[in-house]
Motif scaffolding. Sequence first.
Motif, PDB file in Angstrom:
ATOM      1  N   LEU A  10       0.674  -1.105   0.076  1.00 39.60           N
ATOM      2  CA  LEU A  10       0.061  -0.007   0.230  1.00 39.60           C
ATOM      3  C   LEU A  10       0.844   1.422   0.091  1.00 39.60           C
ATOM      4  N   ARG A  11       2.216   1.326   0.190  1.00 42.76           N
ATOM      5  CA  ARG A  11       2.932   2.288   0.328  1.00 42.76           C
ATOM      6  C   ARG A  11       3.205   2.959  -1.142  1.00 42.76           C
ATOM      7  N   GLY A  12       2.942   2.053  -2.067  1.00 44.89           N
ATOM      8  CA  GLY A  12       3.032   2.379  -3.326  1.00 44.89           C
ATOM      9  C   GLY A  12       1.992   3.450  -3.731  1.00 44.89           C
ATOM     10  N   ALA A  13       1.329   3.423  -3.012  1.00 43.86           N
ATOM     11  CA  ALA A  13       0.016   4.416  -3.409  1.00 43.86           C
ATOM     12  C   ALA A  13      -0.081   5.511  -2.577  1.00 43.86           C
ATOM     13  N   GLU A  14       0.974   5.997  -1.757  1.00 47.46           N
ATOM     14  CA  GLU A  14       0.849   7.036  -0.931  1.00 47.46           C
ATOM     15  C   GLU A  14       0.704   8.460  -1.758  1.00 47.46           C
ATOM     16  N   ASP A  15       1.125   8.480  -2.673  1.00 40.90           N
ATOM     17  CA  ASP A  15       1.065   9.888  -3.452  1.00 40.90           C
ATOM     18  C   ASP A  15      -0.361  10.025  -4.197  1.00 40.90           C
ATOM     19  N   VAL A  16      -1.165   8.915  -4.285  1.00 35.32           N
ATOM     20  CA  VAL A  16      -2.520   8.844  -4.884  1.00 35.32           C
ATOM     21  C   VAL A  16      -3.478   9.388  -3.953  1.00 35.32           C
ATOM     22  N   THR A  17      -4.084  10.433  -4.191  1.00 37.98           N
ATOM     23  CA  THR A  17      -5.293  11.192  -3.536  1.00 37.98           C
ATOM     24  C   THR A  17      -6.618  10.882  -4.081  1.00 37.98           C
ATOM     25  N   LEU A  18      -7.407  10.431  -3.226  1.00 38.05           N
ATOM     26  CA  LEU A  18      -8.820  10.068  -3.487  1.00 38.05           C
ATOM     27  C   LEU A  18      -9.813  11.037  -2.929  1.00 38.05           C
ATOM     28  N   SER A  19     -10.481  11.793  -3.614  1.00 39.60           N
ATOM     29  CA  SER A  19     -11.459  12.772  -3.259  1.00 39.60           C
ATOM     30  C   SER A  19     -12.579  11.998  -2.522  1.00 39.60           C
ATOM     31  N   THR A  23     -13.164   9.889  -8.228  1.00 39.38           N
ATOM     32  CA  THR A  23     -13.476   9.975  -9.837  1.00 39.38           C
ATOM     33  C   THR A  23     -12.991   8.622 -10.500  1.00 39.38           C
ATOM     34  N   VAL A  24     -13.557   8.250 -11.668  1.00 36.37           N
ATOM     35  CA  VAL A  24     -13.031   7.150 -12.363  1.00 36.37           C
ATOM     36  C   VAL A  24     -11.428   7.303 -12.725  1.00 36.37           C
ATOM     37  N   GLU A  25     -11.165   8.373 -12.607  1.00 38.76           N
ATOM     38  CA  GLU A  25      -9.741   8.483 -13.036  1.00 38.76           C
ATOM     39  C   GLU A  25      -8.759   8.315 -11.937  1.00 38.76           C
ATOM     40  N   VAL A  27      -9.631   6.403  -9.294  1.00 32.37           N
ATOM     41  CA  VAL A  27      -9.735   4.992  -9.114  1.00 32.37           C
ATOM     42  C   VAL A  27      -8.888   4.288  -9.985  1.00 32.37           C
ATOM     43  N   ARG A  28      -8.619   4.567 -11.136  1.00 33.15           N
ATOM     44  CA  ARG A  28      -7.923   3.912 -12.210  1.00 33.15           C
ATOM     45  C   ARG A  28      -6.243   4.119 -11.835  1.00 33.15           C
ATOM     46  N   ALA A  29      -6.055   5.320 -11.491  1.00 30.75           N
ATOM     47  CA  ALA A  29      -4.770   5.587 -10.847  1.00 30.75           C
ATOM     48  C   ALA A  29      -4.353   4.807  -9.692  1.00 30.75           C
ATOM     49  N   LEU A  30      -5.210   4.757  -8.923  1.00 28.80           N
ATOM     50  CA  LEU A  30      -5.117   3.946  -7.473  1.00 28.80           C
ATOM     51  C   LEU A  30      -4.847   2.278  -7.854  1.00 28.80           C
ATOM     52  N   PHE A  31      -5.551   1.854  -8.662  1.00 27.31           N
ATOM     53  CA  PHE A  31      -5.421   0.234  -9.189  1.00 27.31           C
ATOM     54  C   PHE A  31      -4.002   0.230  -9.681  1.00 27.31           C
ATOM     55  N   GLU A  32      -3.678   1.194 -10.705  1.00 29.46           N
ATOM     56  CA  GLU A  32      -2.462   1.296 -11.463  1.00 29.46           C
ATOM     57  C   GLU A  32      -1.273   1.043 -10.511  1.00 29.46           C
ATOM     58  N   ARG A  33      -1.518   2.174  -9.689  1.00 28.10           N
ATOM     59  CA  ARG A  33      -0.160   2.331  -8.637  1.00 28.10           C
ATOM     60  C   ARG A  33      -0.034   1.129  -7.700  1.00 28.10           C
ATOM     61  N   LEU A  34      -1.053   0.439  -7.534  1.00 30.34           N
ATOM     62  CA  LEU A  34      -1.237  -0.928  -6.822  1.00 30.34           C
ATOM     63  C   LEU A  34      -0.865  -2.074  -7.274  1.00 30.34           C
ATOM     64  N   GLY A  35      -0.373  -1.778  -8.666  1.00 29.81           N
ATOM     65  CA  GLY A  35      -0.088  -3.097  -9.493  1.00 29.81           C
ATOM     66  C   GLY A  35      -1.377  -3.773  -9.540  1.00 29.81           C
ATOM     67  N   LEU A  36      -2.512  -3.529  -9.842  1.00 29.32           N
ATOM     68  CA  LEU A  36      -3.552  -4.049 -10.019  1.00 29.32           C
ATOM     69  C   LEU A  36      -4.550  -3.358 -11.032  1.00 29.32           C
ATOM     70  N   ALA A  37      -4.111  -3.214 -12.285  1.00 31.70           N
ATOM     71  CA  ALA A  37      -4.273  -2.670 -13.649  1.00 31.70           C
ATOM     72  C   ALA A  37      -5.657  -3.236 -13.962  1.00 31.70           C
ATOM     73  N   LEU A  38      -6.585  -2.428 -14.024  1.00 28.01           N
ATOM     74  CA  LEU A  38      -8.053  -3.060 -14.456  1.00 28.01           C
ATOM     75  C   LEU A  38      -8.046  -3.640 -15.801  1.00 28.01           C
ATOM     76  N   PRO A  39      -8.653  -4.360 -16.294  1.00 30.49           N
ATOM     77  CA  PRO A  39      -8.573  -4.918 -17.555  1.00 30.49           C
ATOM     78  C   PRO A  39      -9.028  -3.775 -18.911  1.00 30.49           C
ATOM     79  N   GLY A  40      -8.691  -3.828 -19.921  1.00 28.70           N
ATOM     80  CA  GLY A  40      -8.938  -2.981 -20.814  1.00 28.70           C
ATOM     81  C   GLY A  40     -10.323  -2.998 -21.260  1.00 28.70           C
TER      82      GLY A  40
END
Length: 68
Positions: A10-19, A23-25, A27-40
């Motif tokens: 979870l430390r990999g996502a320390e710089d990701v801020t959620l309002s 927003t969709v953007e 959440v996508r950034a959070l998943f990406e940062r956690l190494g859980l990229a959502l399917p295309g």
Amino acid sequence: MPAQARPLNLRGAEDVTLSFSPTVEEVRALFERLGLALPGTYGDDDVAEIVGMAFRNVDPYDKAAAWG
């Protein structure tokens, strides 16, 4: 059979801020940062559904506790 759970850094996502209402953007950034990229194939509506399920999901145990 693939593992159903794995540790997340979870430390990999320390710089990701959620309002307050992410927003969709965000959440996508959070998943990406956690190494859980959502399917295309996941569109914005799918990501919005994930947010809705996470923030508006009712706790089934809460209702059972009220029954006493």
